[in-house]
Design a protein around this motif. Structure first.
Motif, PDB file in Angstrom:
ATOM      1  N   ALA A  17     -83.674  60.723  32.900  1.00 54.40           N
ATOM      2  CA  ALA A  17     -84.303  62.019  32.625  1.00 54.40           C
ATOM      3  C   ALA A  17     -85.784  61.868  32.296  1.00 54.40           C
ATOM      4  CB  ALA A  17     -83.569  62.714  31.479  1.00 54.40           C
ATOM      5  N   LEU A  18     -86.135  60.819  31.579  1.00 49.34           N
ATOM      6  CA  LEU A  18     -87.537  60.613  31.205  1.00 49.34           C
ATOM      7  C   LEU A  18     -88.427  60.408  32.428  1.00 49.34           C
ATOM      8  CD1 LEU A  18     -87.189  58.336  28.044  1.00 49.34           C
ATOM      9  CD2 LEU A  18     -88.357  60.547  28.139  1.00 49.34           C
ATOM     10  N   ASP A  19     -87.880  59.855  33.494  1.00 54.10           N
ATOM     11  CA  ASP A  19     -88.680  59.661  34.705  1.00 54.10           C
ATOM     12  C   ASP A  19     -89.165  60.991  35.282  1.00 54.10           C
ATOM     13  OD1 ASP A  19     -88.769  56.830  35.032  1.00 54.10           O
ATOM     14  OD2 ASP A  19     -86.661  56.851  35.594  1.00 54.10           O
ATOM     15  N   PHE A  20     -88.419  62.053  35.043  1.00 49.17           N
ATOM     16  CA  PHE A  20     -88.807  63.361  35.566  1.00 49.17           C
ATOM     17  C   PHE A  20     -89.907  64.021  34.726  1.00 49.17           C
ATOM     18  CE2 PHE A  20     -84.527  62.846  37.378  1.00 49.17           C
ATOM     19  CZ  PHE A  20     -84.802  63.098  38.713  1.00 49.17           C
ATOM     20  N   ARG A  21     -90.258  63.418  33.588  1.00 46.49           N
ATOM     21  CA  ARG A  21     -91.325  63.962  32.744  1.00 46.49           C
ATOM     22  C   ARG A  21     -92.675  63.344  33.072  1.00 46.49           C
ATOM     23  NH1 ARG A  21     -89.092  68.574  31.720  1.00 46.49           N
ATOM     24  NH2 ARG A  21     -87.231  68.468  30.407  1.00 46.49           N
TER      25      ARG A  21
ATOM     26  N   GLN B  13     -91.419  57.999  13.861  1.00 53.20           N
ATOM     27  CA  GLN B  13     -92.154  56.793  14.246  1.00 53.20           C
ATOM     28  C   GLN B  13     -92.065  56.547  15.746  1.00 53.20           C
ATOM     29  OE1 GLN B  13     -92.757  53.342  11.430  1.00 53.20           O
ATOM     30  NE2 GLN B  13     -90.989  52.632  12.601  1.00 53.20           N
ATOM     31  N   LEU B  14     -90.897  56.768  16.312  1.00 53.11           N
ATOM     32  CA  LEU B  14     -90.692  56.527  17.738  1.00 53.11           C
ATOM     33  C   LEU B  14     -91.460  57.519  18.609  1.00 53.11           C
ATOM     34  CD1 LEU B  14     -86.864  55.812  17.551  1.00 53.11           C
ATOM     35  CD2 LEU B  14     -88.596  54.159  18.284  1.00 53.11           C
ATOM     36  N   LEU B  15     -91.768  58.702  18.058  1.00 51.17           N
ATOM     37  CA  LEU B  15     -92.422  59.752  18.837  1.00 51.17           C
ATOM     38  C   LEU B  15     -93.933  59.830  18.606  1.00 51.17           C
ATOM     39  CD1 LEU B  15     -89.545  60.451  19.511  1.00 51.17           C
ATOM     40  CD2 LEU B  15     -90.038  62.842  19.071  1.00 51.17           C
ATOM     41  N   VAL B  16     -94.480  58.875  17.894  1.00 54.94           N
ATOM     42  CA  VAL B  16     -95.926  58.853  17.661  1.00 54.94           C
ATOM     43  C   VAL B  16     -96.669  58.821  18.995  1.00 54.94           C
ATOM     44  CG1 VAL B  16     -97.799  57.361  16.838  1.00 54.94           C
ATOM     45  CG2 VAL B  16     -95.833  57.821  15.369  1.00 54.94           C
ATOM     46  N   GLU B  17     -97.729  59.641  19.086  1.00 54.57           N
ATOM     47  CA  GLU B  17     -98.607  59.723  20.263  1.00 54.57           C
ATOM     48  C   GLU B  17     -97.896  60.255  21.511  1.00 54.57           C
ATOM     49  OE1 GLU B  17    -100.684  56.051  20.908  1.00 54.57           O
ATOM     50  OE2 GLU B  17    -101.301  55.869  18.806  1.00 54.57           O
ATOM     51  N   SER B  18     -96.900  61.090  21.311  1.00 52.81           N
ATOM     52  CA  SER B  18     -96.163  61.637  22.455  1.00 52.81           C
ATOM     53  C   SER B  18     -96.955  62.741  23.160  1.00 52.81           C
ATOM     54  CB  SER B  18     -94.821  62.208  21.993  1.00 52.81           C
ATOM     55  OG  SER B  18     -94.214  62.960  23.020  1.00 52.81           O
ATOM     56  N   GLU B  19     -97.201  62.558  24.445  1.00 50.10           N
ATOM     57  CA  GLU B  19     -97.811  63.612  25.254  1.00 50.10           C
ATOM     58  C   GLU B  19     -96.793  64.695  25.601  1.00 50.10           C
ATOM     59  OE1 GLU B  19    -101.042  60.681  27.533  1.00 50.10           O
ATOM     60  OE2 GLU B  19     -99.463  61.690  28.673  1.00 50.10           O
TER      61      GLU B  19
ATOM     62  N   VAL C  45     -81.993  55.842  21.038  1.00 48.69           N
ATOM     63  CA  VAL C  45     -81.446  56.557  22.182  1.00 48.69           C
ATOM     64  C   VAL C  45     -81.569  58.065  21.974  1.00 48.69           C
ATOM     65  CG1 VAL C  45     -79.336  57.012  23.487  1.00 48.69           C
ATOM     66  CG2 VAL C  45     -79.897  54.667  22.837  1.00 48.69           C
ATOM     67  N   ALA C  46     -81.327  58.519  20.751  1.00 43.29           N
ATOM     68  CA  ALA C  46     -81.478  59.948  20.445  1.00 43.29           C
ATOM     69  C   ALA C  46     -82.927  60.397  20.656  1.00 43.29           C
ATOM     70  CB  ALA C  46     -81.036  60.226  19.013  1.00 43.29           C
ATOM     71  N   ALA C  47     -83.878  59.554  20.256  1.00 40.60           N
ATOM     72  CA  ALA C  47     -85.297  59.883  20.451  1.00 40.60           C
ATOM     73  C   ALA C  47     -85.632  59.978  21.939  1.00 40.60           C
ATOM     74  CB  ALA C  47     -86.179  58.831  19.777  1.00 40.60           C
ATOM     75  N   MET C  48     -85.037  59.121  22.744  1.00 43.17           N
ATOM     76  CA  MET C  48     -85.249  59.186  24.188  1.00 43.17           C
ATOM     77  C   MET C  48     -84.743  60.516  24.753  1.00 43.17           C
ATOM     78  SD  MET C  48     -84.165  55.290  25.294  1.00 43.17           S
ATOM     79  CE  MET C  48     -84.311  55.642  27.049  1.00 43.17           C
ATOM     80  N   SER C  49     -83.546  60.918  24.320  1.00 41.67           N
ATOM     81  CA  SER C  49     -82.988  62.186  24.793  1.00 41.67           C
ATOM     82  C   SER C  49     -83.815  63.368  24.297  1.00 41.67           C
ATOM     83  CB  SER C  49     -81.537  62.329  24.328  1.00 41.67           C
ATOM     84  OG  SER C  49     -80.702  61.394  24.974  1.00 41.67           O
ATOM     85  N   LEU C  50     -84.286  63.297  23.069  1.00 40.42           N
ATOM     86  CA  LEU C  50     -85.112  64.371  22.504  1.00 40.42           C
ATOM     87  C   LEU C  50     -86.370  64.576  23.340  1.00 40.42           C
ATOM     88  CD1 LEU C  50     -85.345  66.262  19.895  1.00 40.42           C
ATOM     89  CD2 LEU C  50     -86.906  64.496  19.043  1.00 40.42           C
TER      90      LEU C  50
ATOM     91  N   LEU D  54     -96.504  62.760  32.152  1.00 46.00           N
ATOM     92  CA  LEU D  54     -96.598  62.838  30.687  1.00 46.00           C
ATOM     93  C   LEU D  54     -95.903  61.627  30.064  1.00 46.00           C
ATOM     94  CD1 LEU D  54     -95.836  66.632  30.088  1.00 46.00           C
ATOM     95  CD2 LEU D  54     -98.063  65.486  29.981  1.00 46.00           C
ATOM     96  N   ARG D  55     -96.512  61.109  29.017  1.00 39.52           N
ATOM     97  CA  ARG D  55     -95.959  59.923  28.361  1.00 39.52           C
ATOM     98  C   ARG D  55     -95.195  60.321  27.104  1.00 39.52           C
ATOM     99  NH1 ARG D  55    -100.884  55.741  27.869  1.00 39.52           N
ATOM    100  NH2 ARG D  55     -99.176  54.431  27.089  1.00 39.52           N
ATOM    101  N   PRO D  56     -94.043  59.721  26.894  1.00 38.61           N
ATOM    102  CA  PRO D  56     -93.310  59.982  25.654  1.00 38.61           C
ATOM    103  C   PRO D  56     -93.959  59.249  24.488  1.00 38.61           C
ATOM    104  CG  PRO D  56     -92.174  58.308  26.916  1.00 38.61           C
ATOM    105  CD  PRO D  56     -93.352  58.755  27.751  1.00 38.61           C
ATOM    106  N   GLY D  57     -93.378  59.388  23.305  1.00 39.77           N
ATOM    107  CA  GLY D  57     -93.864  58.652  22.145  1.00 39.77           C
ATOM    108  C   GLY D  57     -93.874  57.155  22.398  1.00 39.77           C
ATOM    109  N   ARG D  58     -94.688  56.445  21.654  1.00 40.88           N
ATOM    110  CA  ARG D  58     -94.882  55.018  21.932  1.00 40.88           C
ATOM    111  C   ARG D  58     -93.573  54.230  21.890  1.00 40.88           C
ATOM    112  NH1 ARG D  58     -98.821  52.503  18.038  1.00 40.88           N
ATOM    113  NH2 ARG D  58     -98.216  50.644  19.212  1.00 40.88           N
TER     114      ARG D  58
END
Length: 500
Positions: free
Chosen positions: A439-443, A252-258, A215-220, A446-450
């Motif tokens: 919040a992620l929908d507004f990004r 690890q959660l943010l790998v390949e993050s656009e 969840v923290a990675a999602m907010s980040l 761009l794709r977040p980490g995998r």
């Protein structure tokens, strides 16, 4: 004997009881010591004497069985709500396991009846309050033992109501037991209420720790936070194990993050602590809970009644029932868990402020819509409540038994509050989960980490994007269910990699 461990708590207990159902040599052996001792005229605490402050009063041989019956009845003075069925079931399993270690001297007939209860899912109803966590959890365990003698109640299968034990025993074609000398004391001395609550919460916490990192990675990502504070080199030179694990999970959660790449050279120097210090805060809680798991696991595999029976014939009266080791650990666990919620609520608040292109309150049209404003109120209320619940119960002591038991642990009170804290933390993390998803929908595009993307997609299958105000309570409930089902973390681990 099977060694019980928190990560596979329920499987281990099933194995232990299955083994004890067929092999009761340890029970027979320790009981033979009690039977032999009863042939002498020596005073044996709680076997041919009174209890607590009445330990110096001898009881005649013709009254020894009545002594044990009276013990169960007189100590069944619990009050308050009933312990939830699944926790009562865990208490019963832990008591069977502890008696099976072979140092309690319980009669085989009584032990077999406990195993029968377990095997047929006959779970005694136990009031949650009345223990001071010193001579074991006396009142709760006395209520757990009541059905053995035809008193008390059992839960129905659904855990929605209770049924008189006398009626249930009759339906099973079995009679109430005539307890043998020492049986009652073996049954009610012990820390199984405290241990059950501790083990129950800690087993769940092993998954919740991973969920908190996710969840923290999602907010980040949603807040376009920096990955730099999670650089492995930082944690080599301050090598707390928990911090290292959390930083690794986030990387690890943010790998390949656009999203990360889009703002890598934005000029922002530092993020707020609720983003930048996730490894330090989550990690410290992980380390604290690791200590708590060690203490509780020791207790799960320990003998905590009194007096205790040894192979050479010694029957020793000691203090293994005293709950202080558990009391301190349960208080520690409360604080460690509460910090996951404390920092989570700060991230939720940050998501609403309109940072880096996010709309305030995470809705494009506010005024007519309050957006995600009020779920944060709920998170704030729960975090504040946890501050009260986390006051350490173990710093208190009130003498009992006419001063014979002049220091008590109050670990049972800490145990009950631990479950409340855990449930509050679960709710706070659930609020952050669906807020960060919004919040992620507004990004996009761009794709977040995998790992974040997998979680976000999974959440969206259960909780839709919100365009206007609606009944947010449904979203909170569904988010809590996702955490309780352990499905979000499981999906990420299935498609990406195992989190630590």
């Amino acid at each position: 004997m099977v060694h019980i461990r928190i990560p596979h708590l329920y499987d281990d207990l099933e194995k232990s009881i299955a083994k004890l159902e067929h092999d009761q040599a340890s029970i027979v052996k320790s009981r033979s010591v009690v039977d032999e001792a009863l042939q002498s005229d020596e005073p044996l605490y709680g076997i041919n004497t009174g209890f607590g402050a009445l330990a110096n009063k001898r009881v005649g041989k013709e009254q020894l069985k009545q002594l044990q019956r009276n013990l169960i009845l007189s100590h069944s003075v619990g009050v308050g709500d009933l312990v939830p069925r699944e926790l009562s079931r865990l208490m019963l399993a832990l008591k069977i396991h502890a008696l099976g270690l072979g140092y309690s001297g319980i009669s085989q007939k009584t032990f077999k009846r406990l195993v029968y209860f377990w095997k047929h899912d006959l779970i005694p109803a136990v009031p949650e309050k009345g223990s001071v966590g010193a001579s074991g959890d006396l009142a709760p365990l006395a209520h757990m033992a009541l059905p053995l003698i035809g008193y008390g109640s059992f839960w129905n299968e659904e855990g929605t109501e209770v049924m008189p034990a006398e009626k249930v025993l009759s339906e099973h074609g079995i009679e109430a037991l005539d307890l043998q000398p020492k049986d009652g004391l073996s049954l009610i001395n012990g820390t199984q209420l405290m241990s059950a609550y501790g083990a129950y919460v800690l087993e769940k916490s092993l998954n919740l720790m991973k969920a908190a990192d996710l969840v923290a990675a999602m907010s980040l990502e949603a807040l376009q936070g920096s990955i730099k504070p999670f650089d492995e080199r930082l944690y080599r030179i301050r090598p707390h194990a928990g911090s290292q694990q959390v930083a690794r999970n986030i990387r690890q959660l943010l790998v390949e993050s656009e999203i990360l790449e889009s703002h890598r050279h934005c000029g922002k120097v530092q993020d707020p602590y609720c983003l930048r210090c996730v490894p330090q805060v989550h990690g410290a809680s992980r380390d604290g809970l690791r200590y708590c798991c060690k203490v509780v696991e020791t207790e799960l595999n320990a003998v905590t009644d009194n007096p205790l029976v040894f192979e050479n014939g010694d029957i020793i009266s000691g203090g293994n029932f005293h709950g202080q080791p558990l009391a301190l650990a349960l208080d520690h666990a409360k604080i460690a868990l509460a910090e996951f919620a404390s920092i989570s609520e700060r991230r939720t608040y940050l998501l609403l402020e309109g940072h880096d292109g996010l709309p305030e309150l995470l809705m494009e049209e506010t005024g007519i819509n309050s957006g995600f404003m009020i779920p944060q109120y709920t998170a704030a209320a729960l975090v504040s409540e946890n501050k009260v619940l986390c006051h350490p119960s173990s710093v208190d002591s009130i003498p009992t038994s006419l001063g014979q038991e002049d220091h008590v642990s109050m670990g049972s009170i800490g145990a009950l509050k631990l479950l409340e804290v855990y449930e509050n933390v679960e709710q706070v993390l659930a609020i952050e989960l669906f807020t960060a998803a919004q919040a992620l929908d507004f990004r996009k595009p761009l794709r977040p980490g995998r790992g974040v993307e997998i979680a976000h997609r999974f959440i969206r299958d259960a909780i839709p994007y919100a365009t206007t105000d609606h009944y947010f309570k449904d979203d909170i409930n569904r988010a809590v269910e996702l955490l309780q089902e352990r499905s979000v973390v499981a999906k990420v681990e299935q498609e990406l990699a195992r989190l630590v």
